[in-house]
Design an enzyme around this catalytic site. Structure first.
Site, PDB file in Angstrom:
ATOM      1  N   HIS A 106      -7.849  -4.293  -2.689  1.00 30.56           N
ATOM      2  CA  HIS A 106      -8.836  -3.435  -2.048  1.00 30.56           C
ATOM      3  C   HIS A 106      -8.140  -2.173  -1.551  1.00 30.56           C
ATOM      4  O   HIS A 106      -6.920  -2.107  -1.511  1.00 30.56           O
ATOM      5  CB  HIS A 106      -9.505  -4.159  -0.861  1.00 30.56           C
TER       6      HIS A 106
ATOM      7  N   HIS B 171      -4.402   3.640  -0.251  1.00 24.29           N
ATOM      8  CA  HIS B 171      -3.437   2.905  -1.075  1.00 24.29           C
ATOM      9  C   HIS B 171      -3.923   1.480  -1.323  1.00 24.29           C
ATOM     10  O   HIS B 171      -4.821   0.993  -0.632  1.00 24.29           O
ATOM     11  CB  HIS B 171      -2.076   2.870  -0.367  1.00 24.29           C
TER      12      HIS B 171
END
Length: 195
Positions: free
Chosen positions: A132, A49
């Site tokens: 990220h 995620h």
């Protein structure tokens, strides 16, 4: 048999998730690293995620306050176009894949999500958004594997995709030994629609 008492708190964050096709590309690129560094704590692919807001431990009673405003926010927003690209590390302990695409829209979405959480009266520690996708962690005593695995992703460039849903996620982090597992508490489609 004694019934388990549900936890009074839950560790919560709000995130986007790449589609399965994008995750499969990255998983393929990580193949050599999986084989070379089996002792790293690899995140489960289904848990990958992009965190927009990390709220930490919240009382379970706070979670329902977030549902209606997050649903409304998602319904009012267009999907964000993103892609997974390259790799890097934080402090030689955390391996990640980078994010590219419409980063301006991603930052705006994160800012709006964080403002909404505050409007709900939920306090949390603000962290700078560094887009990220966390892939793995290792011990401080073995930093070389993270650095080498990140170098192995240097040339990776995944397909572009549109975020489909806004996810309210809970985790079991800090609830005993073993890997961290995440679960959707609820998610909402962008541009209209429900969970």
């Amino acid at each position: 048999m004694k019934e388990k008492t549900p936890p009074a708190t839950v560790r919560v964050f709000i995130a986007l998730a790449p589609p399965d096709e994008a995750k499969a590309e990255l998983e393929h690129a990580l193949g050599p690293a999986y084989g070379a560094y089996p002792r790293m704590r690899w995140n489960r692919i289904e848990d990958w995620h992009i965190t927009l807001a990390f709220l930490g431990e919240l009382p379970v009673s706070a979670v329902p306050l977030l549902r209606p405003p997050l649903a409304a926010l998602a319904a009012a927003r267009e999907p964000v176009e993103l892609a997974l690209r390259g790799g890097g590390h934080f402090d030689e302990r955390v391996l990640w894949s980078g994010i590219e695409g419409d980063l301006e829209a991603l930052h705006l979405l994160a800012s709006d999500v964080r403002a909404l959480v505050k409007e709900c009266g939920i306090a949390f520690e603000e962290r700078v958004l560094r887009p990220h996708l966390t892939l793995a962690r290792t011990r401080r005593s073995d930093p070389a594997c993270v650095v080498e695995a990140a170098a192995g992703l240097e040339g990776f460039s995944g397909r572009r995709w549109h975020s489909e849903r806004l996810h309210l996620v809970g985790s079991n982090q800090g609830r005993g030994p073993g890997p961290i597992h995440y679960r959707d508490i609820e998610s909402w489609a962008f541009g209209g629609g429900g969970s």
